[in-house]
Enzyme design. Sequence first.
Site, PDB file in Angstrom:
ATOM      1  N   LYS A 113      -9.302 -11.072  -7.587  1.00 12.46           N
ATOM      2  CA  LYS A 113      -9.059 -11.356  -6.168  1.00 12.46           C
ATOM      3  C   LYS A 113     -10.322 -11.866  -5.483  1.00 12.46           C
ATOM      4  O   LYS A 113     -10.243 -12.658  -4.549  1.00 12.46           O
ATOM      5  CB  LYS A 113      -8.507 -10.112  -5.457  1.00 12.46           C
ATOM      6  CG  LYS A 113      -7.080  -9.803  -5.872  1.00 12.46           C
ATOM      7  CD  LYS A 113      -6.386  -8.870  -4.895  1.00 12.46           C
ATOM      8  CE  LYS A 113      -4.928  -8.689  -5.295  1.00 12.46           C
ATOM      9  NZ  LYS A 113      -4.206  -7.720  -4.493  1.00 12.46           N
ATOM     10  N   LYS A 193       0.333 -14.272 -15.347  1.00 12.21           N
ATOM     11  CA  LYS A 193       1.291 -13.246 -14.950  1.00 12.21           C
ATOM     12  C   LYS A 193       2.144 -13.770 -13.796  1.00 12.21           C
ATOM     13  O   LYS A 193       1.628 -14.485 -12.931  1.00 12.21           O
ATOM     14  CB  LYS A 193       0.457 -12.031 -14.491  1.00 12.21           C
ATOM     15  CG  LYS A 193       1.245 -10.879 -13.963  1.00 12.21           C
ATOM     16  CD  LYS A 193       0.314  -9.832 -13.358  1.00 12.21           C
ATOM     17  CE  LYS A 193       0.161 -10.021 -11.864  1.00 12.21           C
ATOM     18  NZ  LYS A 193      -0.002  -8.810 -11.067  1.00 12.21           N
ATOM     19  N   LYS A 196       3.506 -13.797  -6.873  1.00  7.87           N
ATOM     20  CA  LYS A 196       3.871 -14.596  -5.699  1.00  7.87           C
ATOM     21  C   LYS A 196       2.716 -15.501  -5.284  1.00  7.87           C
ATOM     22  O   LYS A 196       2.910 -16.651  -4.913  1.00  7.87           O
ATOM     23  CB  LYS A 196       4.256 -13.649  -4.560  1.00  7.87           C
ATOM     24  CG  LYS A 196       4.549 -14.374  -3.287  1.00  7.87           C
ATOM     25  CD  LYS A 196       5.674 -13.717  -2.543  1.00  7.87           C
ATOM     26  CE  LYS A 196       6.241 -14.581  -1.542  1.00  7.87           C
ATOM     27  NZ  LYS A 196       6.067 -15.143  -0.481  1.00  7.87           N
TER      28      LYS A 196
HETATM   29  P1  AMP Z   1       2.437  -6.115  -6.631  1.00 10.36           P
HETATM   30  O1  AMP Z   1       3.423  -7.191  -6.335  1.00 10.36           O
HETATM   31  O2  AMP Z   1       1.155  -6.635  -7.190  1.00 10.36           O
HETATM   32  O3  AMP Z   1       2.279  -5.134  -5.503  1.00 10.36           O
HETATM   33  O4  AMP Z   1       3.070  -5.279  -7.857  1.00 10.36           O
HETATM   34  C1  AMP Z   1       4.037  -4.285  -7.677  1.00 10.36           C
HETATM   35  C2  AMP Z   1       4.492  -3.713  -9.001  1.00 10.36           C
HETATM   36  O5  AMP Z   1       5.089  -4.731  -9.804  1.00 10.36           O
HETATM   37  C3  AMP Z   1       3.348  -3.144  -9.847  1.00 10.36           C
HETATM   38  O6  AMP Z   1       3.830  -2.006 -10.529  1.00 10.36           O
HETATM   39  C4  AMP Z   1       3.050  -4.235 -10.806  1.00 10.36           C
HETATM   40  O7  AMP Z   1       2.485  -3.757 -12.004  1.00 10.36           O
HETATM   41  C5  AMP Z   1       4.430  -4.822 -11.053  1.00 10.36           C
HETATM   42  N1  AMP Z   1       4.324  -6.252 -11.415  1.00 10.36           N
HETATM   43  C6  AMP Z   1       3.855  -7.244 -10.622  1.00 10.36           C
HETATM   44  N2  AMP Z   1       3.893  -8.427 -11.269  1.00 10.36           N
HETATM   45  C7  AMP Z   1       4.393  -8.164 -12.499  1.00 10.36           C
HETATM   46  C8  AMP Z   1       4.658  -8.970 -13.648  1.00 10.36           C
HETATM   47  N3  AMP Z   1       4.441 -10.281 -13.650  1.00 10.36           N
HETATM   48  N4  AMP Z   1       5.161  -8.370 -14.754  1.00 10.36           N
HETATM   49  C9  AMP Z   1       5.403  -7.034 -14.762  1.00 10.36           C
HETATM   50  N5  AMP Z   1       5.156  -6.220 -13.717  1.00 10.36           N
HETATM   51  C10 AMP Z   1       4.658  -6.765 -12.605  1.00 10.36           C
END
Ligand code: AMP
Length: 332
Positions: A113, A193, A196
């Site tokens: 980040k 990965k 968004k």
């Molecule tokens: P975030 O959107 O970064 O707040 O992620 C929220 C949850 O979704 C966390 O548990 C992340 O580990 C999971 N997550 C986000 N992106 C992925 C992805 N591409 N594959 C698997 N898990 C994800």
Amino acid sequence: MSKKIMLSGIQPTGSLHIGNYLGALKNWVNILDEYYGFFCIVDYHAITIEYDASQMKKKIMDAAVEYLASGLDPEKCSIFVQSDIKAHTELAWIFNSIIPVAELERMTQYKDKSKKNAENINAALLTYPSLMAADILLYHPDIVPVGEDQQQHVELTRMIVRKFNNRYGEYFKEPNTYHGRVLRILGLDGKNKMSKSLNNHIALSLTAKETEKLIMQKAMTDTNRKLKTDFGNPNICNVYSYHKIFSDEDEQKEIYEGCKNASIGCVQCKKMLAENINNELAPVRENIIKYSKDKDYVYDVLKEGAKNASETAEKTLYEVRDLMGLIDNKRI
Ligand code: AMP
Ligand code: TRP
């Protein structure tokens, strides 16, 4: 409450995507009979990068709608907004006094980040894991169900537990990371990965038609395969990696063979994938529409969730401050 406990959180950064759904939400729903859930919409984490304040309320509401739409039953969990419970930031401050800066600087997410937001490397971006550890430890969970990328932060939380207990006496227990079947889902670009912020995602809230169009236009396949008559290599094809998640075993086999011997082209392969993703997401999408029309209900869930969660959170914070010698009953 005799059930074991889980805690997790997602940032309200806009519409959730299929990575969030498979890496997190769906797993939460699957184990809700075994674990009581505390599910947090982590708005204070979302402000560590540039964001639009005028959109925040809506994004928090969208996240709550998507939590419910994914099947989280408020009878079996507390769904709440992080900043509604002051104990989170208070305990994070305490953890800031325990965690070495070098450990924070080591975090992969911080490094990523900082690179992406070079003009805004603020202190909260660095201390983000202290707040996450507070989110977790306020509720004494047995497990923290998250995708693979969050494993490092849960490890750091465990380190905070050891350091805290060492300094102030045995109090917190070390929570375990819990992963479901899907640890990490790649973005449509097939390189990073799904996320968004990289705009390589499939949002839960898309329609079936939009999903198909997106997959047709943006999902990377085996780049060596230019024509339908070329033999493909499913092992390096991102669309096939999605089939391994969304399609049943027979169809996976059919596609694997069909790609290798050129009897199935990329267009057909993508169409099959879009259909399977749409089938899986159909009930969630119907629910998103349903709950979006009933905001009063969603607000009630968040209020009730915060009330419930704050009881546990306040108790923990009091006990922590007491252990640290900060409470004098003659004073407060
Ligand atoms: P975030 O959107 O970064 O707040 O992620 C929220 C949850 O979704 C966390 O548990 C992340 O580990 C999971 N997550 C986000 N992106 C992925 C992805 N591409 N594959 C698997 N898990 C994800
Ligand atoms: N840092 C997590 C992410 O970016 C979100 C999060 C904040 C979280 N607090 C948490 C996840 C507590 C699990 C538990 O995905």
